[in-house]
Write a protein that holds these residues in place. Sequence first.
Motif, PDB file in Angstrom:
ATOM      1  N   LYS A 188      22.472  36.261  35.094  1.00  8.50           N
ATOM      2  CA  LYS A 188      22.732  37.674  35.417  1.00  8.50           C
ATOM      3  C   LYS A 188      21.947  38.605  34.497  1.00  8.50           C
ATOM      4  O   LYS A 188      21.381  39.607  34.943  1.00  8.50           O
ATOM      5  N   ASN A 199      29.373  41.069  49.419  1.00  4.38           N
ATOM      6  CA  ASN A 199      29.212  40.327  48.168  1.00  4.38           C
ATOM      7  C   ASN A 199      27.854  39.653  48.184  1.00  4.38           C
ATOM      8  O   ASN A 199      27.451  39.087  49.201  1.00  4.38           O
ATOM      9  N   ASP A 215      27.406  38.770  42.823  1.00  6.75           N
ATOM     10  CA  ASP A 215      28.849  38.767  42.569  1.00  6.75           C
ATOM     11  C   ASP A 215      29.327  37.360  42.248  1.00  6.75           C
ATOM     12  O   ASP A 215      30.266  37.182  41.464  1.00  6.75           O
ATOM     13  N   TYR A 216      28.689  36.380  42.868  1.00  8.27           N
ATOM     14  CA  TYR A 216      29.044  34.980  42.659  1.00  8.27           C
ATOM     15  C   TYR A 216      27.769  34.163  42.491  1.00  8.27           C
ATOM     16  O   TYR A 216      26.781  34.402  43.185  1.00  8.27           O
TER      17      TYR A 216
END
Length: 77
Positions: A30, A8, A44-45
């Motif tokens: 993003k 991740n 992803d985070y």
Amino acid sequence: MAIEAYDNLILYVVLKENLTLDESLKQKIKDKMRQELGPYFIPDYIIQVSDIPLTLNFKKLEVPVKKILMGGILIKQ
């Protein structure tokens, strides 16, 4: 600072005092990263932190943070 842990990609961000990391801001980050860097670099985070630890030479301490994320223990030397 971005760190890859357990496949991740985690992006840590320090925001200005008047900003809060909500879903709208995460999407803007993003979108901008996808536009500027490509889809491979989309995290992803995204996690808001108050500060990024630095060395005395003002380099980001990525390795100790990654060790903590991977379940390791830090030993102060």
